[in-house]
Design a protein around this motif. Structure first.
Motif, PDB file in Angstrom:
ATOM      1  N   LEU A 319       0.838  -1.200   0.000  1.00 38.35           N
ATOM      2  CA  LEU A 319       0.000   0.000   0.000  1.00 38.35           C
ATOM      3  C   LEU A 319       0.874   1.251   0.000  1.00 38.35           C
ATOM      4  O   LEU A 319       0.658   2.194  -0.765  1.00 38.35           O
ATOM      5  N   GLY A 320       1.885   1.272   0.877  1.00 38.02           N
ATOM      6  CA  GLY A 320       2.759   2.437   0.943  1.00 38.02           C
ATOM      7  C   GLY A 320       3.542   2.653  -0.329  1.00 38.02           C
ATOM      8  O   GLY A 320       3.672   3.783  -0.820  1.00 38.02           O
ATOM      9  N   LEU A 321       4.079   1.576  -0.892  1.00 39.59           N
ATOM     10  CA  LEU A 321       4.859   1.693  -2.117  1.00 39.59           C
ATOM     11  C   LEU A 321       4.009   2.181  -3.275  1.00 39.59           C
ATOM     12  O   LEU A 321       4.417   3.060  -4.032  1.00 39.59           O
ATOM     13  N   GLN A 322       2.809   1.627  -3.396  1.00 40.14           N
ATOM     14  CA  GLN A 322       1.937   2.017  -4.491  1.00 40.14           C
ATOM     15  C   GLN A 322       1.495   3.472  -4.358  1.00 40.14           C
ATOM     16  O   GLN A 322       1.493   4.222  -5.332  1.00 40.14           O
ATOM     17  N   SER A 323       1.120   3.874  -3.156  1.00 34.46           N
ATOM     18  CA  SER A 323       0.696   5.255  -2.938  1.00 34.46           C
ATOM     19  C   SER A 323       1.823   6.223  -3.287  1.00 34.46           C
ATOM     20  O   SER A 323       1.616   7.248  -3.954  1.00 34.46           O
ATOM     21  N   SER A 324       3.029   5.887  -2.845  1.00 37.45           N
ATOM     22  CA  SER A 324       4.180   6.737  -3.127  1.00 37.45           C
ATOM     23  C   SER A 324       4.481   6.788  -4.617  1.00 37.45           C
ATOM     24  O   SER A 324       4.782   7.861  -5.173  1.00 37.45           O
ATOM     25  N   LEU A 325       4.381   5.648  -5.306  1.00 33.73           N
ATOM     26  CA  LEU A 325       4.695   5.602  -6.726  1.00 33.73           C
ATOM     27  C   LEU A 325       3.709   6.428  -7.541  1.00 33.73           C
ATOM     28  O   LEU A 325       4.108   7.212  -8.419  1.00 33.73           O
ATOM     29  N   VAL A 326       2.417   6.281  -7.275  1.00 37.22           N
ATOM     30  CA  VAL A 326       1.418   7.058  -8.008  1.00 37.22           C
ATOM     31  C   VAL A 326       1.629   8.554  -7.784  1.00 37.22           C
ATOM     32  O   VAL A 326       1.571   9.360  -8.724  1.00 37.22           O
ATOM     33  N   ALA A 327       1.889   8.936  -6.536  1.00 35.74           N
ATOM     34  CA  ALA A 327       2.107  10.351  -6.229  1.00 35.74           C
ATOM     35  C   ALA A 327       3.385  10.868  -6.886  1.00 35.74           C
ATOM     36  O   ALA A 327       3.429  11.998  -7.395  1.00 35.74           O
ATOM     37  N   HIS A 328       4.446  10.054  -6.885  1.00 33.37           N
ATOM     38  CA  HIS A 328       5.683  10.469  -7.543  1.00 33.37           C
ATOM     39  C   HIS A 328       5.466  10.655  -9.040  1.00 33.37           C
ATOM     40  O   HIS A 328       5.994  11.602  -9.647  1.00 33.37           O
ATOM     41  N   GLN A 329       4.697   9.759  -9.667  1.00 33.12           N
ATOM     42  CA  GLN A 329       4.409   9.925 -11.094  1.00 33.12           C
ATOM     43  C   GLN A 329       3.612  11.197 -11.341  1.00 33.12           C
ATOM     44  O   GLN A 329       3.882  11.939 -12.292  1.00 33.12           O
ATOM     45  N   ASN A 330       2.624  11.457 -10.498  1.00 36.31           N
ATOM     46  CA  ASN A 330       1.826  12.670 -10.650  1.00 36.31           C
ATOM     47  C   ASN A 330       2.716  13.903 -10.544  1.00 36.31           C
ATOM     48  O   ASN A 330       2.583  14.867 -11.301  1.00 36.31           O
ATOM     49  N   LEU A 331       3.651  13.865  -9.605  1.00 44.18           N
ATOM     50  CA  LEU A 331       4.567  14.981  -9.405  1.00 44.18           C
ATOM     51  C   LEU A 331       5.485  15.160 -10.615  1.00 44.18           C
ATOM     52  O   LEU A 331       5.667  16.270 -11.130  1.00 44.18           O
ATOM     53  N   VAL A 332       6.051  14.053 -11.093  1.00 52.23           N
ATOM     54  CA  VAL A 332       7.014  14.109 -12.184  1.00 52.23           C
ATOM     55  C   VAL A 332       6.350  14.520 -13.495  1.00 52.23           C
ATOM     56  O   VAL A 332       6.895  15.332 -14.257  1.00 52.23           O
ATOM     57  N   TYR A 333       5.167  13.982 -13.785  1.00 51.48           N
ATOM     58  CA  TYR A 333       4.485  14.321 -15.031  1.00 51.48           C
ATOM     59  C   TYR A 333       4.151  15.809 -15.121  1.00 51.48           C
ATOM     60  O   TYR A 333       4.043  16.365 -16.214  1.00 51.48           O
ATOM     61  N   SER A 334       3.954  16.454 -13.982  1.00 49.08           N
ATOM     62  CA  SER A 334       3.575  17.872 -13.974  1.00 49.08           C
ATOM     63  C   SER A 334       4.763  18.793 -14.240  1.00 49.08           C
ATOM     64  O   SER A 334       4.565  19.988 -14.501  1.00 49.08           O
ATOM     65  N   LEU A 335       5.975  18.275 -14.203  1.00 44.89           N
ATOM     66  CA  LEU A 335       7.148  19.129 -14.374  1.00 44.89           C
ATOM     67  C   LEU A 335       7.251  19.674 -15.786  1.00 44.89           C
ATOM     68  O   LEU A 335       7.563  20.841 -15.996  1.00 44.89           O
ATOM     69  N   GLU A 336       7.009  18.808 -16.788  1.00 45.08           N
ATOM     70  CA  GLU A 336       7.118  19.209 -18.186  1.00 45.08           C
ATOM     71  C   GLU A 336       6.267  18.256 -19.017  1.00 45.08           C
ATOM     72  O   GLU A 336       6.757  17.224 -19.491  1.00 45.08           O
ATOM     73  N   PRO A 337       4.970  18.590 -19.198  1.00 45.16           N
ATOM     74  CA  PRO A 337       4.036  17.646 -19.830  1.00 45.16           C
ATOM     75  C   PRO A 337       4.473  17.153 -21.206  1.00 45.16           C
ATOM     76  O   PRO A 337       4.166  16.013 -21.578  1.00 45.16           O
ATOM     77  N   GLN A 338       5.208  17.963 -21.979  1.00 46.76           N
ATOM     78  CA  GLN A 338       5.614  17.529 -23.318  1.00 46.76           C
ATOM     79  C   GLN A 338       6.769  16.525 -23.291  1.00 46.76           C
ATOM     80  O   GLN A 338       7.149  15.993 -24.334  1.00 46.76           O
ATOM     81  N   ALA A 339       7.313  16.275 -22.104  1.00 44.03           N
ATOM     82  CA  ALA A 339       8.431  15.332 -21.985  1.00 44.03           C
ATOM     83  C   ALA A 339       8.065  14.180 -21.063  1.00 44.03           C
ATOM     84  O   ALA A 339       8.928  13.623 -20.389  1.00 44.03           O
ATOM     85  N   ARG A 340       6.794  13.800 -21.032  1.00 48.27           N
ATOM     86  CA  ARG A 340       6.354  12.753 -20.101  1.00 48.27           C
ATOM     87  C   ARG A 340       7.108  11.438 -20.302  1.00 48.27           C
ATOM     88  O   ARG A 340       7.443  10.749 -19.354  1.00 48.27           O
ATOM     89  N   GLY A 341       7.341  11.080 -21.558  1.00 52.29           N
ATOM     90  CA  GLY A 341       8.029   9.818 -21.810  1.00 52.29           C
ATOM     91  C   GLY A 341       9.417   9.809 -21.213  1.00 52.29           C
ATOM     92  O   GLY A 341       9.834   8.837 -20.575  1.00 52.29           O
ATOM     93  N   ARG A 342      10.152  10.901 -21.395  1.00 52.03           N
ATOM     94  CA  ARG A 342      11.510  10.961 -20.867  1.00 52.03           C
ATOM     95  C   ARG A 342      11.524  11.097 -19.344  1.00 52.03           C
ATOM     96  O   ARG A 342      12.357  10.492 -18.670  1.00 52.03           O
ATOM     97  N   LEU A 343      10.598  11.871 -18.800  1.00 54.91           N
ATOM     98  CA  LEU A 343      10.505  11.979 -17.347  1.00 54.91           C
ATOM     99  C   LEU A 343      10.174  10.629 -16.727  1.00 54.91           C
ATOM    100  O   LEU A 343      10.743  10.241 -15.701  1.00 54.91           O
ATOM    101  N   ASN A 344       9.246   9.914 -17.357  1.00 55.00           N
ATOM    102  CA  ASN A 344       8.888   8.583 -16.881  1.00 55.00           C
ATOM    103  C   ASN A 344      10.082   7.635 -16.989  1.00 55.00           C
ATOM    104  O   ASN A 344      10.314   6.793 -16.112  1.00 55.00           O
ATOM    105  N   ALA A 345      10.864   7.796 -18.062  1.00 58.76           N
ATOM    106  CA  ALA A 345      12.046   6.950 -18.245  1.00 58.76           C
ATOM    107  C   ALA A 345      13.061   7.182 -17.138  1.00 58.76           C
ATOM    108  O   ALA A 345      13.633   6.229 -16.591  1.00 58.76           O
ATOM    109  N   VAL A 346      13.294   8.435 -16.795  1.00 61.04           N
ATOM    110  CA  VAL A 346      14.250   8.743 -15.733  1.00 61.04           C
ATOM    111  C   VAL A 346      13.776   8.161 -14.408  1.00 61.04           C
ATOM    112  O   VAL A 346      14.535   7.502 -13.677  1.00 61.04           O
ATOM    113  N   LEU A 347      12.502   8.403 -14.077  1.00 55.24           N
ATOM    114  CA  LEU A 347      11.957   7.917 -12.807  1.00 55.24           C
ATOM    115  C   LEU A 347      12.065   6.399 -12.715  1.00 55.24           C
ATOM    116  O   LEU A 347      12.574   5.852 -11.721  1.00 55.24           O
TER     117      LEU A 347
END
Length: 404
Positions: A319-347
């Motif tokens: 539960l903790g890992l999943q909650s943290s992962l979803v929130a981290h993705q939400n945070l990372v995707y908001s940094l630069e929406p046109q680079a979601r693929g690369r941001l997701n790759a880094v994460l």
């Protein structure tokens, strides 16, 4: 087949199918964990040799994320998903036919690389999400992904014990082939957001890493949680066999307990939308740390109490890992929406480096210090992730106070 290039308005059915596709594809890299004793017996492997199977699978996943996932910003994601589904089905089938350690490890590496189609599906879901529901939509797809991770152990444990580990991989190949057909039928075409060459895409990932401190801290925190997660699941089957004389079906059964945590992914995404991703990551890391620390009480419990505590801890840390992962993705995707693929790759490169390190370190520590050593490693890594999030959230709060 839908061929729209503006896939914003899609049905819940398509989101559900994306969740299903993510679950089946990522499950491919976890089928082996409860099957390791069966593989070891069949191929005459040592504990370290068995540990190399999940290590190379997760290393392949990390390599695939780093070198293949950025292509999602340069090419139609639908095409990439279809190519990877065909490759993954072939590699799973090849793994079922292997007769020696070296070919098993090569197949495991290739399975990990092709299984990154799951991480092409997640940013696709973010693109398809209705306005204001990105966190919830990504959470829904992540529910499918984590259920695939956790229930894959249950299914493979039962199938492996009743039939053989080879049949499990053949069934997995058939499931991925079916997923490919479904993705071909339901996925729209996706607009290309970058005209950068492949070398330029790779260079831009290093630029994103340097530009966004929030990305670095999110990746490192989730990476340490992944070390803890992988160390536990990579050694659980061996520990249950040696300590309790229980087979792969029981080891896989603990995946059901962990799956309870996966069902909270839409809730975690919704909380990230409302409360902020930083707060959710902090709570998730704390829950992971506490859940692993609870297992230090095992020596004072009866056998049934020990098994019950492992199940409770699995619910908590998943539960903790999943909650943290979803929130981290939400945070990372908001940094630069046109680079979601690369941001997701880094994460996720850092996440699965953590997974590979967790498998390797977990097997080594189990050999040297037993189950208590694995629990200590997992608790320490959870604590480091929590410290990263506390420091980051304090820094953000301080910056906001200065602006106010």
């Amino acid at each position: 087949m839908n061929t729209t290039t503006s896939p914003r308005a899609v049905s819940r059915w398509v989101i559900f199918m994306l969740a299903l596709g993510a679950g089946f594809s990522v499950a491919s890299i976890y089928y082996a964990q409860p099957l390791l004793p069966l593989m070891g017996s069949d191929l005459h492997l040592s504990i370290e040799g068995m540990g190399m199977v999940p290590t190379l699978t997760q290393a392949g996943y990390a390599f695939g994320i780093l070198f293949l996932l950025p292509l999602g910003d340069r090419h139609d994601r639908r095409t990439l998903i279809l190519i990877k589904s065909a490759a993954l089905a072939l590699f799973l089938l090849g793994c079922s036919l292997t007769g020696q350690l070296h070919s098993l490890l090569l197949a495991s590496l290739l399975i990990g690389m092709a299984a990154t189609m799951a991480q092409d599906i997640v940013p696709a879901a973010a693109i398809l999400a209705p306005e204001g529901q990105q966190g919830k939509t990504v959470g829904t797809v992540m529910t499918g992904l984590l259920l695939g991770i956790l229930l894959s152990r249950t299914v493979s444990g039962v199938v492996g014990e009743a039939f053989s580990w080879r049949l499990m991989y053949q069934l997995a190949a058939a499931s991925i082939a079916s997923v490919g057909v479904v993705m071909w039928a339901v996925l729209p075409r996706f607009a290309v957001h970058s005209t950068l060459s492949y070398p330029a895409l790779m260079h831009s990932m290093a630029h994103l890493w340097r530009r966004y401190p929030a990305l670095r801290r999110a990746a490192l925190a989730q990476g340490f949680l992944s070390i803890a997660f992988s160390a536990f699941w990579s050694t659980l089957a061996v520990m249950l066999l040696e300590r309790y004389h229980m087979g792969s079906a029981v080891a896989g059964g603990f995946g059901i307990a962990g799956a309870a945590g996966a069902l909270t992914a839409p809730l975690a995404g919704g909380l990230a939308d409302r409360l902020g991703a930083g707060k959710v990551t902090q709570l998730g890391a704390a829950l992971v740390t506490v859940s692993f620390a609870l297992m230090f009480a095992m020596p004072w419990l009866s056998v049934y109490g020990q098994l019950a505590l492992i199940a409770v801890s699995a619910v908590g840390f998943d539960l903790g890992l999943q909650s943290s992962l979803v929130a981290h993705q939400n945070l990372v995707y908001s940094l630069e929406p046109q680079a979601r693929g690369r941001l997701n790759a880094v994460l996720f490169t850092v996440v699965f480096i953590g997974m590979a390190l967790g498998s390797a370190a977990g097997s080594k520590i189990y050999t040297l210090a037993g189950w208590s050593g694995v629990v200590a490693l997992a608790t320490l890594c959870g604590g480091i992730a929590l410290a990263i999030r506390l420091i980051e959230n304090a820094r953000v709060a301080s910056a906001q106070a200065d602006v106010a």
